[in-house]
Structure formats: structure tokens, C-alpha cells
Design a protein around this motif. Sequence first.
Motif, PDB file in Angstrom:
ATOM      1  N   ASN A  45       5.792  12.834 -22.230  1.00 45.75           N
ATOM      2  CA  ASN A  45       5.596  14.087 -22.951  1.00 45.75           C
ATOM      3  C   ASN A  45       4.321  14.810 -22.522  1.00 45.75           C
ATOM      4  O   ASN A  45       3.229  14.385 -22.827  1.00 45.75           O
ATOM      5  N   THR A  95       2.538  18.868 -21.920  1.00 48.74           N
ATOM      6  CA  THR A  95       2.741  20.302 -22.077  1.00 48.74           C
ATOM      7  C   THR A  95       1.937  20.994 -20.996  1.00 48.74           C
ATOM      8  O   THR A  95       0.727  20.820 -20.915  1.00 48.74           O
ATOM      9  N   CYS A  98       9.089   9.546 -22.859  1.00 48.55           N
ATOM     10  CA  CYS A  98       9.336  10.928 -22.446  1.00 48.55           C
ATOM     11  C   CYS A  98       8.402  11.387 -21.333  1.00 48.55           C
ATOM     12  O   CYS A  98       8.725  12.272 -20.567  1.00 48.55           O
ATOM     13  N   ASN A 127      13.879  11.959 -29.111  1.00 51.08           N
ATOM     14  CA  ASN A 127      12.627  12.653 -29.401  1.00 51.08           C
ATOM     15  C   ASN A 127      11.925  13.216 -28.176  1.00 51.08           C
ATOM     16  O   ASN A 127      10.763  13.564 -28.223  1.00 51.08           O
TER      17      ASN A 127
END
Length: 336
Positions: free
Chosen positions: A70, A72, A68, A236
Amino acid sequence: LRCTYPVSERGGWTSDGLVVEKGNRMRAQQGLKLALVCVSGAAVLWLWVSWSRSLNDPTTLTMKSQPCGNITTGLSRIESVSSLLPKRSPKFKNQECAVPNQVRKLSNKEKHLKSRCVENFKRDHARGAGEFWKGETQYIRHKHHRYLTSQSLVLDIGGNKGEDADAMIQAYHPGIYVILEPISSLFTLLVEKFKSNENVVLYNFGLAAKDSKFYVNVLGHGGDATSVFEGNKGGNCELKVFNTTNFIYRLGVPCLDIDLITINCEGCEFEILETLISSGLISKFRHVQFATHPLLSHLEKPVQRYCEIQERLARTHVIDYQFKFCWETWKRKDIS
Ligand SMILES: *[C@@H]1O[C@H](CO)[C@@H](O)[C@H](O)[C@H]1NC(C)=O
Ligand SMILES: *[C@@H]1O[C@H](CO)[C@@H](O)[C@H](O)[C@H]1NC(C)=O
């Protein structure tokens, strides 16, 4: 993802015919091996069943899921979007900040044209996609926008790896180039790529009719074929989208005009265009360029919606170039 690929052409599976043959040969041999035959036979059957099931289920036609990336950051929040008014040259500011009312039903003539468009989908899509992807033609999406200057403001929805952004920035040096990319792995690449260009503004989310979150598998090379409209949910990797109207207002519209919105976002073009049109905000966009993905399996009535968008867009804009059901640009009627 190109506008031409039917879903079933992607992903590769091989059948296990060889194993069957081996199994048959073994059956002629001694008892000990008989058990093996049964096991491999069962395996073949299982493989065959899951393979044939996968042919009918687009969710299994996935290339291997990518990481991903991932992350933030504040840039995945709608609150981080600030107004571009202070940066916008007076020429493109609107005194009245008003949005004309667009909500009007299709006239009989528009309905007729819409149904003609739907009827001719197969032919026009084949023609449009065939021509667009032939030779260098596709680069019209970069080269067409000679009206852009260092004063211009461009919105790029679906930044991907930044190929389109790069081409347009190098060709026209627009003063403000806003890129939206919801997939974190791609977003990170874009941040790196444009870190020394202060005219580029990046956000790590996409647009839709309303605020939403999806969990997807990131597909394609580095995630460039990830679409929530292809039955690709339940992965996910988090993918955030925000209400298009809210985002556009946050940028300072309708008190400013946007020179170009270019949309290439794996199926989200329908919701974005419908929202801009039904809210009347479309009249604040001088040029509108978009890629259409009419074959994604989980889109509702893409052909009808495309054809309706054509009729509604034609009220405020005219076609500048068009490869039907593939790529096109429209120009606001007041612009010569
Ligand atoms: C993504 O990041 C969040 C917050 O750091 C974490 O809870 C989640 O497990 C991560 N997901 C993946 C797939 O790495
Ligand atoms: C999107 O935001 C606008 C403006 O706040 C609001 O009027 C509209 O109802 C929202 N759309 C949806 C589908 O929630």
C-alpha cells in the motif's frame, strides 16, 4: 494468469477423510472419549460443508492474500498523466487531431462471422491456448514486434512484474515505454526495476470503461493473478482504474499515433478494447496486442464480446498473428 486456466483449477483444498476414520475408531472406546467423537464429528461436518461450498464459490478459491504494498504516490492520479506530444517525433504526429466515427452496427456478414466465432469457442480456445503455451511459442508476444525502433511509443497495460516490458525494451529500445500497473506491490517492483531507464513512464492505476475503485485481495505470486473479474472484491487492497478515453486523450492522442498497445490485464482487455473501438480511438494505434481471459467467472459474456471485438477490429486492422481466445496482435490496415 494464463488464458488457459479455468478458475476451478486454482487453489488447493484437501478433504479430511482421515479425521473421519479416526472418529470411528474412537467411538468404540470409553465414554469419556465419546464427547471427543462428537466434537471431531462436528468439526468434520463443518469442514466438509465449508469445503464443498468453496467448490461452488470462486471467491474462496483464493491463494493466500498477499500484502498490498500500500503506497500513495502522485502517479496513482489521472492528473499526473502528461502529454507525450513534446517527446514524440514529427513522423508520428497527426496534423488534424481528428478521430473517425466508428459507431456503426455490425453488418449481416459481420453478424454471421461473429456467431460462427461464438459457436467455435471451445475448439478454437483449446487450439489457441494449446499452441500458444507449447514450448517457446508464447514468446512471440515479445519477438513479434520488430517494427519497433528507438522512435517508437509503446503502451503496456498490466505491467505485472515487467517481464514483457523488459523483453521488449531490451530487444527494441523504444523511445517511450509507458507501463500501467494498478497493484501497488507490483508497481513498486517496476519502479525499482526501471529506475535507471528514463524512457520508461510508470503509472499506478489500470484502465476500464469508467473511473472506479475496487478493494481486492492481491493474489498469485506477488499479485500477478489479481483480477476484479473473478469475484475477488471486498479485500483491503485498493485498486484504481480510470476511464480509458480520458487517459488516452491525456497522452496526446489523437494528435499522435501509438505504435503498440499491449494489454494483459486479467479481464480488463474487454472494456479497454470496446472503449477504444467505439470511440474511434483505435485508429490511432498502429499495432494492438492483447491477451484474452475468457474463463474468468465474473466477466459478462466474454466469448460474445471477444467475437464482436474481432469483427469491429477487422474494420481498421488486420491480424498479424493470432492464437484465438488467448494472445494476438493486429496491425493497422495502412501499414505494410
Ligand atoms: C493503505 O493506506 C491508507 C493511507 O495511508 C490507509 O488509510 C489504509 O489503512 C492502508 N490500507 C492497508 C490495507 O494497509
Ligand atoms: C469517459 O470519458 C469520456 C471523455 O471524457 C466521456 O465522453 C465518457 O462518457 C466517459 N465514459 C464513461 C463510461 O463514463
